[in-house]
Write an enzyme that holds these catalytic residues in place. Sequence first.
Site, PDB file in Angstrom:
ATOM      1  N   ASP A  58       0.830  -1.204   0.000  1.00 58.23           N
ATOM      2  CA  ASP A  58       0.000   0.000   0.000  1.00 58.23           C
ATOM      3  C   ASP A  58       0.866   1.256   0.000  1.00 58.23           C
ATOM      4  O   ASP A  58       2.087   1.176   0.142  1.00 58.23           O
ATOM      5  CB  ASP A  58      -0.978  -0.007   1.192  1.00 58.23           C
TER       6      ASP A  58
ATOM      7  N   GLU B 133     -10.162  -1.258   4.353  1.00 59.10           N
ATOM      8  CA  GLU B 133     -10.757  -0.743   5.583  1.00 59.10           C
ATOM      9  C   GLU B 133     -12.053  -1.491   5.913  1.00 59.10           C
ATOM     10  O   GLU B 133     -12.609  -2.188   5.051  1.00 59.10           O
ATOM     11  CB  GLU B 133     -11.041   0.757   5.394  1.00 59.10           C
TER      12      GLU B 133
ATOM     13  N   HIS C 145      -7.937  -3.288   9.761  1.00 54.98           N
ATOM     14  CA  HIS C 145      -7.657  -3.224   8.316  1.00 54.98           C
ATOM     15  C   HIS C 145      -6.450  -4.074   7.942  1.00 54.98           C
ATOM     16  O   HIS C 145      -5.578  -4.358   8.754  1.00 54.98           O
ATOM     17  CB  HIS C 145      -7.519  -1.779   7.823  1.00 54.98           C
TER      18      HIS C 145
ATOM     19  N   ASN D 279      -8.234  -0.887  13.622  1.00 54.32           N
ATOM     20  CA  ASN D 279      -9.624  -1.111  13.184  1.00 54.32           C
ATOM     21  C   ASN D 279      -9.751  -2.433  12.427  1.00 54.32           C
ATOM     22  O   ASN D 279     -10.794  -2.714  11.846  1.00 54.32           O
ATOM     23  CB  ASN D 279     -10.095   0.043  12.297  1.00 54.32           C
TER      24      ASN D 279
HETATM   25  P1  PGA Z   1       1.560  -0.881  12.704  1.00 54.89           P
HETATM   26  O1  PGA Z   1       0.448  -0.783  11.590  1.00 54.89           O
HETATM   27  O2  PGA Z   1       2.415  -2.061  12.368  1.00 54.89           O
HETATM   28  O3  PGA Z   1       2.326   0.412  12.623  1.00 54.89           O
HETATM   29  O4  PGA Z   1       0.844  -1.059  14.019  1.00 54.89           O
HETATM   30  C1  PGA Z   1      -0.328  -1.901  11.303  1.00 54.89           C
HETATM   31  C2  PGA Z   1      -1.322  -1.613  10.219  1.00 54.89           C
HETATM   32  O5  PGA Z   1      -1.892  -0.508  10.176  1.00 54.89           O
HETATM   33  O6  PGA Z   1      -1.580  -2.499   9.397  1.00 54.89           O
END
Ligand code: PGA
Length: 255
Positions: A82, A158, A153, A151
């Site tokens: 992404d 999302e 995702h 959340n």
């Molecule tokens: P993080 O992000 O590893 O910084 O906690 C995880 C994500 O948003 O997929």
Amino acid sequence: MYLNNQPYLHTKNDRMNCSVHSDYHQMSEFAANEILSVLAANPKATLCLATGDTPLLTYQLLVEKIIRQKIKISQIHFVGLDEWVGVPHTNPGSCHYFLHKNIFTPLNVNLKNIHLFDALSANLADECKKMNELIDRLQGIDLMLVGIGRNGHIGFNEPGDAENNFAHISQLDPLTIEVGQKYFTETIHLQKGLTLGLAHFYAARKVMMMANGIKKKEIVKKTLEYPISTQVPATLIRKHQNAILIIDKDASGQE
Ligand code: PGA
């Protein structure tokens, strides 16, 4: 007790493996070794490696091991998961910058083997189309490593997003926008992302999903217990044929 990368607990939930480790370092060691076994089995593998705080130590350990063990990666291809729309590659908060800094530069990966979204493109739909075609040409993704957003995702898929999407432009969830600020030193306007879709997630020949720390305890519980649905995209891992959830004790909620 936790030496030799032995998981603290290894269970099967539906078809999915869950590997719980004593701490962040142990889970990262385990994850780095899992990636190495994919490379050993297929020196021409295509990898999709997430950015973020969670996999950072995994990548540092992986790079060390690849260099120390003189593992050849010249035929490995890397595809981006992404990217934040509108954020230049030179911004240390971009996914592009993270991957170059932590993986591609230390391993001296040939640029022709690196395939990331250009989220500054004037034609974002075309970027997605190009990424889909490229993944087809590479005959799919052998290993997809993803984190879990607070959340739920996966990449920028999302809550509530379609399950049959390939690469697409994503309208970021308010929590993603809020939490995403942590990657940037300046206040930044985040609204959209480019992301591989859940159809890529399902089609990946192996999925590793990682989470660590108390702050992920709630979402890990939902991932394991909530009904499988895109309302909590991470729950979809329970439908994947070859997936492993790698977490530390704090994220597992175990005492
Ligand atoms: P993080 O992000 O590893 O910084 O906690 C995880 C994500 O948003 O997929």
